[in-house]
Scaffold this active site. Sequence first.
Site, PDB file in Angstrom:
ATOM      1  N   MET A 166      40.913 -45.835   5.155  1.00 51.25           N
ATOM      2  CA  MET A 166      41.848 -45.700   4.088  1.00 51.25           C
ATOM      3  C   MET A 166      42.339 -44.627   3.612  1.00 51.25           C
ATOM      4  SD  MET A 166      39.526 -48.875   1.603  1.00 51.25           S
ATOM      5  CE  MET A 166      37.997 -47.939   2.102  1.00 51.25           C
ATOM      6  N   ASP A 167      41.514 -43.504   3.732  1.00 51.46           N
ATOM      7  CA  ASP A 167      41.940 -41.866   3.482  1.00 51.46           C
ATOM      8  C   ASP A 167      43.205 -41.584   4.313  1.00 51.46           C
ATOM      9  OD1 ASP A 167      41.737 -39.448   2.127  1.00 51.46           O
ATOM     10  OD2 ASP A 167      40.647 -38.659   3.837  1.00 51.46           O
ATOM     11  N   GLU A 168      43.323 -42.043   5.475  1.00 50.32           N
ATOM     12  CA  GLU A 168      44.249 -41.611   6.436  1.00 50.32           C
ATOM     13  C   GLU A 168      45.496 -42.505   6.113  1.00 50.32           C
ATOM     14  OE1 GLU A 168      46.630 -40.517  10.009  1.00 50.32           O
ATOM     15  OE2 GLU A 168      45.082 -39.647   8.548  1.00 50.32           O
ATOM     16  N   SER A 171      46.766 -40.970   2.908  1.00 43.97           N
ATOM     17  CA  SER A 171      47.277 -39.688   3.176  1.00 43.97           C
ATOM     18  C   SER A 171      48.973 -39.916   3.663  1.00 43.97           C
ATOM     19  CB  SER A 171      46.441 -38.895   3.986  1.00 43.97           C
ATOM     20  OG  SER A 171      46.735 -39.384   5.384  1.00 43.97           O
ATOM     21  N   THR A 183      43.708 -35.191  -0.678  1.00 44.65           N
ATOM     22  CA  THR A 183      42.758 -36.002  -1.315  1.00 44.65           C
ATOM     23  C   THR A 183      42.094 -35.474  -2.226  1.00 44.65           C
ATOM     24  OG1 THR A 183      42.610 -37.169   0.796  1.00 44.65           O
ATOM     25  CG2 THR A 183      41.269 -37.910  -1.117  1.00 44.65           C
TER      26      THR A 183
END
Length: 244
Positions: A166-168, A171, A183
């Site tokens: 999810m973070d990738e 980003s 983030t």
Amino acid sequence: MMRRGFQWAARLGHHRALPGALHILPGFTPSSAFGSSVDSLVSRFCLEKTDLKDYALPNASWCPDMLSLYQEFLEKTKTDGWIKLPSFKSNRDHIQGLKLPSGLAVTSDKSDWRIFTRCIQVEGQGYEYVIFFHPSKKKSVCLFQPGPYLEGAPGFAHGGSLAAMMDETFSKTAYLAGEGLFTLSLNIRFKNLIPVGSLAVLNTNVEKIEDQKLYMSCVTQSRDQKTVYAKCSGVFLQLQLEQE
């Protein structure tokens, strides 16, 4: 990159800034919400001619659901404005010709840099994923198939692997939609476990761009949308890369 973003944000308190915004260190150039053309960011990110390996292409490990939905989105790239994002082994390859602002550059003698979600080189064992981005809607869809090296509970993907995915996705979406680079926060609510080797679909949206921050949301679910695996909100810091 998340930790460095936190460290950087914590240092901003004593410099002048816009009311209600994060403080910007000397040497940084904050972007406005539409400071750089989304089209120009996409064209720089999606190199037309390159010898770099694109890891976001089908391979023998992809499950039937992953392959068929990938083909559906490829068709949408022809008519509906979606763009398939390439995925190289390092973010350095995506921002060639640009550099991080002063104070964030890292020097090292190491040459084999790898983004975390591309650190497992054996096909099908780790992160198998591809991201499709819609510039005008400022949204992305990520097709994610976790491999056995990402196992948590027996037979299911570790929650941390989904958090990283999810973070990738956040980003890449944040960068292309408004030069979001770091983030600042992630808030995740896990709902169900993802079976190893199955497809999870991450639907990601930029909700707003305000005070040099991008506010984002993501719902991860099964292809038939009957099972929600997790919901996430995130905030990204908006910064403009410098020309080398």
